[in-house]
Design a protein around this motif. Structure first.
Motif, PDB file in Angstrom:
ATOM      1  N   SER A 140       0.835  -1.204   0.000  1.00 35.41           N
ATOM      2  CA  SER A 140       0.000   0.000   0.000  1.00 35.41           C
ATOM      3  C   SER A 140       0.871   1.256   0.000  1.00 35.41           C
ATOM      4  CB  SER A 140      -0.906  -0.001   1.234  1.00 35.41           C
ATOM      5  OG  SER A 140      -0.108  -0.107   2.400  1.00 35.41           O
ATOM      6  N   SER A 141       0.346   2.299  -0.605  1.00 30.67           N
ATOM      7  CA  SER A 141       1.147   3.523  -0.705  1.00 30.67           C
ATOM      8  C   SER A 141       0.257   4.752  -0.617  1.00 30.67           C
ATOM      9  CB  SER A 141       1.920   3.529  -2.021  1.00 30.67           C
ATOM     10  OG  SER A 141       1.017   3.403  -3.087  1.00 30.67           O
ATOM     11  N   VAL A 142       0.834   5.794  -0.078  1.00 31.46           N
ATOM     12  CA  VAL A 142       0.107   7.044   0.070  1.00 31.46           C
ATOM     13  C   VAL A 142       1.049   8.206  -0.206  1.00 31.46           C
ATOM     14  CG1 VAL A 142       0.577   7.206   2.562  1.00 31.46           C
ATOM     15  CG2 VAL A 142      -1.405   8.396   1.619  1.00 31.46           C
ATOM     16  N   LEU A 143       0.487   9.241  -0.781  1.00 35.59           N
ATOM     17  CA  LEU A 143       1.230  10.493  -0.980  1.00 35.59           C
ATOM     18  C   LEU A 143       0.480  11.583  -0.229  1.00 35.59           C
ATOM     19  CD1 LEU A 143       3.227  12.486  -2.412  1.00 35.59           C
ATOM     20  CD2 LEU A 143       1.546  12.610  -4.260  1.00 35.59           C
ATOM     21  N   ILE A 144       1.182  12.296   0.630  1.00 37.46           N
ATOM     22  CA  ILE A 144       0.553  13.430   1.317  1.00 37.46           C
ATOM     23  C   ILE A 144       1.123  14.709   0.711  1.00 37.46           C
ATOM     24  CG2 ILE A 144       0.112  14.542   3.546  1.00 37.46           C
ATOM     25  CD1 ILE A 144       1.393  11.133   3.833  1.00 37.46           C
TER      26      ILE A 144
ATOM     27  N   ILE B 271       1.237  13.427   9.584  1.00 40.46           N
ATOM     28  CA  ILE B 271       1.914  12.331   8.874  1.00 40.46           C
ATOM     29  C   ILE B 271       2.281  11.137   9.773  1.00 40.46           C
ATOM     30  CG2 ILE B 271       4.119  11.787   7.705  1.00 40.46           C
ATOM     31  CD1 ILE B 271       3.688  14.552   6.244  1.00 40.46           C
ATOM     32  N   PRO B 272       2.828  11.375  10.980  1.00 44.31           N
ATOM     33  CA  PRO B 272       3.246  10.213  11.779  1.00 44.31           C
ATOM     34  C   PRO B 272       2.137   9.179  11.990  1.00 44.31           C
ATOM     35  CG  PRO B 272       4.128  12.215  12.734  1.00 44.31           C
ATOM     36  CD  PRO B 272       3.211  12.641  11.624  1.00 44.31           C
ATOM     37  N   TYR B 273       0.868   9.604  12.045  1.00 42.84           N
ATOM     38  CA  TYR B 273      -0.227   8.646  12.275  1.00 42.84           C
ATOM     39  C   TYR B 273      -0.477   7.761  11.060  1.00 42.84           C
ATOM     40  CZ  TYR B 273      -1.014  11.946  16.056  1.00 42.84           C
ATOM     41  OH  TYR B 273      -0.840  12.755  17.131  1.00 42.84           O
ATOM     42  N   LEU B 274      -0.092   8.222   9.886  1.00 40.54           N
ATOM     43  CA  LEU B 274      -0.357   7.450   8.668  1.00 40.54           C
ATOM     44  C   LEU B 274       0.660   6.336   8.461  1.00 40.54           C
ATOM     45  CD1 LEU B 274      -1.198  10.354   6.186  1.00 40.54           C
ATOM     46  CD2 LEU B 274      -2.800   8.834   7.335  1.00 40.54           C
ATOM     47  N   ILE B 275       1.824   6.506   9.079  1.00 37.48           N
ATOM     48  CA  ILE B 275       2.938   5.596   8.800  1.00 37.48           C
ATOM     49  C   ILE B 275       2.526   4.134   9.012  1.00 37.48           C
ATOM     50  CG2 ILE B 275       5.317   4.956   9.458  1.00 37.48           C
ATOM     51  CD1 ILE B 275       5.132   7.724   8.126  1.00 37.48           C
ATOM     52  N   ASP B 276       1.820   3.881  10.100  1.00 35.29           N
ATOM     53  CA  ASP B 276       1.496   2.490  10.434  1.00 35.29           C
ATOM     54  C   ASP B 276       0.384   1.897   9.573  1.00 35.29           C
ATOM     55  OD1 ASP B 276       3.389   1.986  12.582  1.00 35.29           O
ATOM     56  OD2 ASP B 276       2.278   3.529  13.674  1.00 35.29           O
ATOM     57  N   HIS B 277      -0.179   2.702   8.666  1.00 33.76           N
ATOM     58  CA  HIS B 277      -1.244   2.195   7.789  1.00 33.76           C
ATOM     59  C   HIS B 277      -0.736   1.805   6.402  1.00 33.76           C
ATOM     60  CE1 HIS B 277      -4.760   3.085  10.316  1.00 33.76           C
ATOM     61  NE2 HIS B 277      -4.075   4.132  10.743  1.00 33.76           N
ATOM     62  N   TYR B 278       0.456   2.208   6.061  1.00 33.85           N
ATOM     63  CA  TYR B 278       0.925   1.997   4.687  1.00 33.85           C
ATOM     64  C   TYR B 278       2.333   1.398   4.679  1.00 33.85           C
ATOM     65  CZ  TYR B 278      -2.859   5.101   3.122  1.00 33.85           C
ATOM     66  OH  TYR B 278      -4.067   5.663   2.847  1.00 33.85           O
ATOM     67  N   GLU B 279       2.646   0.775   3.532  1.00 35.75           N
ATOM     68  CA  GLU B 279       4.011   0.275   3.374  1.00 35.75           C
ATOM     69  C   GLU B 279       4.920   1.377   2.815  1.00 35.75           C
ATOM     70  OE1 GLU B 279       4.450  -3.365   1.176  1.00 35.75           O
ATOM     71  OE2 GLU B 279       6.647  -3.265   1.232  1.00 35.75           O
ATOM     72  N   TYR B 280       4.380   2.119   1.874  1.00 34.25           N
ATOM     73  CA  TYR B 280       5.177   3.207   1.274  1.00 34.25           C
ATOM     74  C   TYR B 280       4.483   4.531   1.537  1.00 34.25           C
ATOM     75  CZ  TYR B 280       7.440  -0.632  -1.151  1.00 34.25           C
ATOM     76  OH  TYR B 280       8.112  -1.778  -1.426  1.00 34.25           O
TER      77      TYR B 280
ATOM     78  N   ARG C 149       4.689   7.415 -11.299  1.00 33.76           N
ATOM     79  CA  ARG C 149       6.051   6.910 -11.110  1.00 33.76           C
ATOM     80  C   ARG C 149       6.128   5.957  -9.924  1.00 33.76           C
ATOM     81  NH1 ARG C 149       9.622  10.510  -9.415  1.00 33.76           N
ATOM     82  NH2 ARG C 149       8.411  12.402  -9.627  1.00 33.76           N
ATOM     83  N   LYS C 150       5.422   6.287  -8.880  1.00 35.76           N
ATOM     84  CA  LYS C 150       5.544   5.526  -7.632  1.00 35.76           C
ATOM     85  C   LYS C 150       4.372   4.561  -7.418  1.00 35.76           C
ATOM     86  CE  LYS C 150       9.377   7.266  -6.581  1.00 35.76           C
ATOM     87  NZ  LYS C 150      10.548   6.375  -6.652  1.00 35.76           N
ATOM     88  N   ASN C 151       3.485   4.573  -8.382  1.00 34.77           N
ATOM     89  CA  ASN C 151       2.327   3.689  -8.289  1.00 34.77           C
ATOM     90  C   ASN C 151       1.577   3.899  -6.962  1.00 34.77           C
ATOM     91  OD1 ASN C 151       0.538   1.818  -9.180  1.00 34.77           O
ATOM     92  ND2 ASN C 151       1.739   0.036  -8.466  1.00 34.77           N
ATOM     93  N   ILE C 152       1.268   5.152  -6.698  1.00 34.75           N
ATOM     94  CA  ILE C 152       0.660   5.526  -5.417  1.00 34.75           C
ATOM     95  C   ILE C 152      -0.855   5.314  -5.477  1.00 34.75           C
ATOM     96  CG2 ILE C 152       0.153   7.540  -3.951  1.00 34.75           C
ATOM     97  CD1 ILE C 152       3.080   8.452  -4.724  1.00 34.75           C
ATOM     98  N   GLN C 153      -1.393   4.811  -4.393  1.00 36.91           N
ATOM     99  CA  GLN C 153      -2.834   4.486  -4.376  1.00 36.91           C
ATOM    100  C   GLN C 153      -3.688   5.614  -3.786  1.00 36.91           C
ATOM    101  OE1 GLN C 153      -2.190   1.125  -1.961  1.00 36.91           O
ATOM    102  NE2 GLN C 153      -1.311  -0.087  -3.635  1.00 36.91           N
ATOM    103  N   ASP C 154      -3.201   6.229  -2.714  1.00 36.96           N
ATOM    104  CA  ASP C 154      -3.977   7.292  -2.058  1.00 36.96           C
ATOM    105  C   ASP C 154      -3.214   8.615  -2.113  1.00 36.96           C
ATOM    106  OD1 ASP C 154      -5.914   5.486  -1.406  1.00 36.96           O
ATOM    107  OD2 ASP C 154      -5.257   5.211   0.682  1.00 36.96           O
TER     108      ASP C 154
END
Lengths: 488, 481
Positions: free
Chosen positions: A407-411, A421-430, A459-464
């Motif tokens: 899973s991946s996210v871009l903020i 941001i720190p709260y999102l870390i544990d929800h995604y791999e990238y 480029r990064k195949n980001i999902q969210d």
């Protein structure tokens, strides 16, 4: 006893001599201090800026006077005693009246917030939503692996490097787009004031909608408009008295005018419900980690995931004595100085390692391994918000090996996003995040001719994609000018 | 460079007084003074220096010609040619843009209006040079044979860019034979530091009050909207603060010029005489920017016939003088309106209302109100802002009488504003004189007064430094973190 004429003359003459000596002596000493070039400060920790540099000599500058005015500004801006003089001046100005409350940088004007739908393009004051296409550049193709361009880059996994990076990146011409703006100070706390601008807000919605269109079928766009403190912390009555805009209604306006594919969350009611807690700093315009946490919980509802409780985070930090942007913007208001903040930060469980690209003065960037929540106990007390997410660096990424689902996210963020941001870390791999203010510059350096978000997503195949910005900056025309080139 | 900057006070000014004290030969002293003055002037850009040199040359050459020519007709034609040329140059630099903008509004052309940068101090030094040439023509003073000495007069940094408008005949002797007396040095030190603190602390503080009410918007349209949204009491607060600001600012510059002059042996006439204690508009103009009003009186009003003529002609003369006074202040309609506003009140006072029959206190309040309202005309070059401000004073913008923002600005600055108002009256001078008198009657008082007199300049310098550093502190602080 009445002085004799001789005595009068003698004392008067002596007075004149002493007066002249004192006056000239003072001027000469102050002039001498001004000549101590090595004692001149180069940066102001309080104002978070590099002080004015000595201007480079040019005949044109001498001809039109800009060189000399540069020298004048440099002389005053870096005068060795300047900070002490400013402090003394602030204390003196406390005597000007009965200062228990004040509004700083007053002078913004709130538009009425219309209900119902609106014609965004007409409001934004433009005939087309498509800006002129940018000329193609001859930039080299992006590197196949790693994130870096230039020559100084490491592509190794994140290993914190603490000896080189000093907490300062080069001043970026766009970093001033986010500002504390108008501030209301009362009872030892500052409150950021929000003024709705209909035309600028319409521009923001158009940009978000364009981005959502470009990302349709590729990534899910989320919008979180981070509230400004006055709209949350002050009573409705006080807000009306000051004449600021209702942040709930404004956020609703934004979301109503965003494309239906954008998932939105109005965090104003939740934050208001918690406004008896420590969710905004008193001396700084940002929300606290707790404020960001409540917003995170709301986002989780929209995303459809279970939020982590605060007790989930195994490690926390607390940094005392924080005197933030309200403090510096108010010329060190003594009532704020008496109420310093505490910065609490929750360290993600999965990983605390991140990589970030810090701007150098010569326009290049250097990649550093860093910590998502950093120990800033040795930092200047005005910079403790830098504990979160590396501060405002252009491009940052994390590989959380504790999650392995790809899973991946871009903020896409301004500094409000840092605490989120720190709260999102544990929800995604990238996890990737970019600061919209200097991302384009980074792309130019890294060799990506297209600085658009959709290009990065591909480029990064980001999902969210989470657009996490404060509601004020979403209505700031100069910020929108910068967003224009990347929100597509 | 402005007097109220750290680099001026600690570098330029220190170097200037030290060299003036060390160089004893008058010729060399003047050469050094000229060099300092040209550096000071060139600080705004060397591009302006040729104009100053050229204007001075025209006037120097014309005055010599006028003096050498025998026939009155030839003298007059030389004078006229000089005046036309100098005023034409002033007009081109100062009024071209204004003139073309108005032509554009009326006739639709020219399409592009050239941006001509106003050379710094041009209005002041042009008037000084004009007064010199006219005085030579009238035989009131000898023409200066040496160009560089006339250039020293025109460029003297004490008054070149912000007045007072010094007559050549008043400083010629000082240029050639000045000596610094110890008592004058002492007076100069006090006067300069009073002026510096007045500017840095009081005037800048009043400007900050206006800024706090109107805010920091740069955009003209947004500013107009903000002015329109300002509460009635907020607008009155702006009017009061701006009225105080403009006096404190301008008179402070004159104080500094007079003080620096005294420290070097120059004697400049007073330019302000507590204008806000005036009890009529006529009285106000006897006390405000005296060097400008006497210039217009001596070189325009009296040559036109002054008041020794028919009523109609007198009114015409006043109209011309006040139209020109307005124009001199800036190339914009609001300044002309401001000048003509005074014309109207001066005519009323002269011909329609016997102000002597109004009770003194009321007369004073009325004069102050007229002056303060006049400053609002002066303040806004933008017509939309001006209209909104004038309406706002009378509650015609539909705003509440008061609003939190202006209430806070008032409450946070009320003591400061009272102090500024007191500083605009002769109160300080009266107190100082009382102390001085007391010191003559009692040895202890003499010593205490001596300490006060010796320490005051340093205290004032410190206060000024604090304010200058504080004001240069950028309130727009942005965040990288």
């Amino acid at each position: 006893m009445r002085p004799t004429k001789q005595e009068f003359q003698r004392i008067r003459l002596r007075t004149i001599h002493i007066k002249t000596l004192l006056f000239l002596g003072f001027l000469v000493i102050m002039g001498f201090i001004g000549l101590l070039w090595f004692a001149r400060p180069k940066t102001s920790e309080l104002e978070k800026r590099d002080l004015t540099k000595f201007p480079s000599f040019s005949l044109k500058g001498v001809w039109d006077g800009s060189f000399f005015s540069g020298v004048e500004t440099w002389y005053a801006d870096t005068y060795p005693l300047r900070e002490g003089l400013i402090d003394a001046n602030t204390k003196m100005e406390q005597l000007y009246g009965f200062k228990t409350e004040q509004i700083i940088n007053n002078g913004e004007k709130a538009d009425a917030i219309p209900t119902g739908t609106v014609d965004l393009e007409a409001l934004a004051g433009r005939g087309t939503t498509e800006p002129a296409s940018e000329p193609a550049t001859d930039s080299p193709a992006p590197p196949a692996t790693g994130e870096s361009g230039g020559t100084t880059v490491s592509t190794e996994p994140a290993e914190p490097v603490t000896t080189e990076y000093n907490g300062h990146g080069a001043a970026d011409e766009n970093h001033d787009l986010e500002k504390a703006g108008s501030i209301y100070i009362a009872d030892g706390a500052g409150y950021g004031l929000y003024y709705f601008s209909e035309s600028n807000s319409a521009r923001y919605c158009l940009l978000v909608n364009k981005l959502a269109k470009n990302l349709a079928g590729k990534a899910q766009v989320y919008s979180i408009l981070c509230p400004i403190s006055a709209g949350i912390m002050l009573s409705q009555e006080d807000q009306e008295k000051i004449g600021i805009s209702d942040e709930y209604a404004a956020a609703e306006w934004f979301y109503r005018n965003m494309d239906a594919s954008v998932k939105t969350t109005n965090v104003v009611p939740t934050l208001k419900a918690h406004n008896d807690e420590y969710i905004f700093f008193r001396t700084d315009h940002h929300w606290t980690a707790l404020g960001a946490y409540y917003a995170y919980r709301e986002w989780c509802k929209v995303k459809g995931v279970t939020p982590h409780e605060l007790s989930f985070f195994e490690k926390t930090y607390e940094f005392d004595g924080f005197l933030g942007t309200f403090y510096s913007n108010s010329n060190k208001d003594p009532s704020l100085a008496a109420n310093p903040d505490t910065v609490k930060a929750y360290v993600p469980n999965g990983t605390n390692k991140m990589n970030m690209f810090v701007a150098n003065n010569d326009g290049t960037f250097t990649e550093y391994g860093w910590r998502i929540v950093n120990d800033v106990s040795n930092y200047n007390k005005t910079q403790l918000y830098a504990a979160f997410a590396g501060g405002d660096q252009a491009y940052n990424y994390v590989h959380n090996e504790a999650v392995t689902d790809g899973s991946s996210v871009l903020i896409v963020k301004d500094s409000y996003g840092n605490a989120f941001i720190p709260y999102l870390i544990d929800h995604y791999e990238y996890i990737y995040w970019i600061d919209f203010r200097n991302y384009k510059k980074w792309c130019g350096w890294a060799g990506y001719p297209d600085p658009s978000i959709s290009n990065l997503v591909e480029r990064k195949n980001i999902q969210d994609v989470i657009l996490c910005q404060n509601i004020s900056i979403a209505g700031s025309s100069s910020a929108l000018d910068v967003m224009e080139s990347i929100y597509k | 460079m402005v007097f109220s900057s750290l680099i001026f006070v600690f570098l330029f000014f220190v170097a200037n007084i030290i060299t003036q004290a060390l160089v004893t030969d008058m010729r060399k002293k003047n050469i050094v003074m000229l060099a300092f003055s040209l550096v000071f002037y060139a600080w705004a850009g060397i591009r302006y220096v040729p104009l100053l040199l050229g204007m001075t040359f025209i006037c120097w050459f014309s005055a010599l010609l006028i003096q050498r020519r025998r026939s009155p007709k030839a003298k007059k034609s030389t004078l006229v040619a000089c005046l036309v040329l100098v005023l034409l140059i002033l007009g081109v630099f100062k009024y071209t843009g204004f003139f073309l903008r108005n032509v554009q509004v009326l006739l639709g052309f020219p399409k592009v209006i050239p941006e001509i940068v106003l050379p710094i101090g041009i209005s002041f030094y042009t008037f000084q040079l004009l007064s010199y040439v006219i005085d030579v023509y009238r035989g009131d003073t000898e023409a200066q044979e040496k160009y560089w000495l006339l250039l020293l007069y025109a460029s003297l940094f004490h008054q070149c860019i912000a007045g007072p408008i010094v007559r050549y005949r008043d400083v010629n002797q000082d240029i050639l034979y000045r000596r610094v007396k110890q008592t004058e040095l002492s007076r100069g030190i006090t006067r300069f530091t009073v002026g510096l603190a007045k500017k840095a602390v009081l005037a800048n503080g009043c400007a900050a009050v206006v800024r706090d009410v109107f805010g920091i918007a740069q955009d003209a349209e947004l500013t107009a909207a903000i002015v329109q949204g300002t509460s009635v009491s907020g607008m009155w607060l702006v009017m009061i603060a701006y009225t105080l600001f403009i006096y404190l600012d301008f008179s402070a510059y004159s104080d500094m010029a007079i003080g620096m002059g005294l420290m070097c042996g120059f004697h400049y006439k007073e330019n302000f005489n507590y204008p806000y204690v005036a009890d009529s508009v006529t009285d106000f103009w006897r006390r405000w920017h005296i060097s400008l009003s006497t210039f217009f009186r001596d070189y325009v009003y009296i040559p036109l016939g002054g008041n020794r003529c028919s009523k109609g002609r007198h009114i015409f003369n006043l109209f011309v003088v006040w139209g020109l006074t307005g124009m001199w202040h800036g190339a914009s309609w609001n300044y002309i309106l401001w000048g003509l506003y005074y014309f109207v009140f001066l005519v009323i006072e002269k011909y329609l209302v016997d102000t002597g029959r109004i009770p003194k206190a009321l007369r004073h309040v009325l004069a102050l109100l007229i002056v303060a309202f006049g400053w609002m005309l002066f303040r806004f070059e933008d017509s939309a802002q001006l209209g909104a401000a004038l309406k706002g004073l009378f509650g015609l913008n539909g705003n509440d009488f008061t609003a939190l923002s202006s209430r806070l600005v008032f409450r946070n600055n009320v003591l400061f504003l009272i102090f500024c108002a007191a500083a605009a009256t002769p109160l300080g001078k009266t107190l100082s004189n009382m102390l001085k008198n007391l010191s003559q009657q009692n040895s202890l008082c003499l010593r205490l007064y001596g300490i006060w007199d010796a320490v005051l300049p340093v205290l004032l310098l410190l206060l000024a430094m604090m304010s200058l550093a504080g004001n240069q502190y950028n309130p727009f602080i942005y965040f990288q973190f």
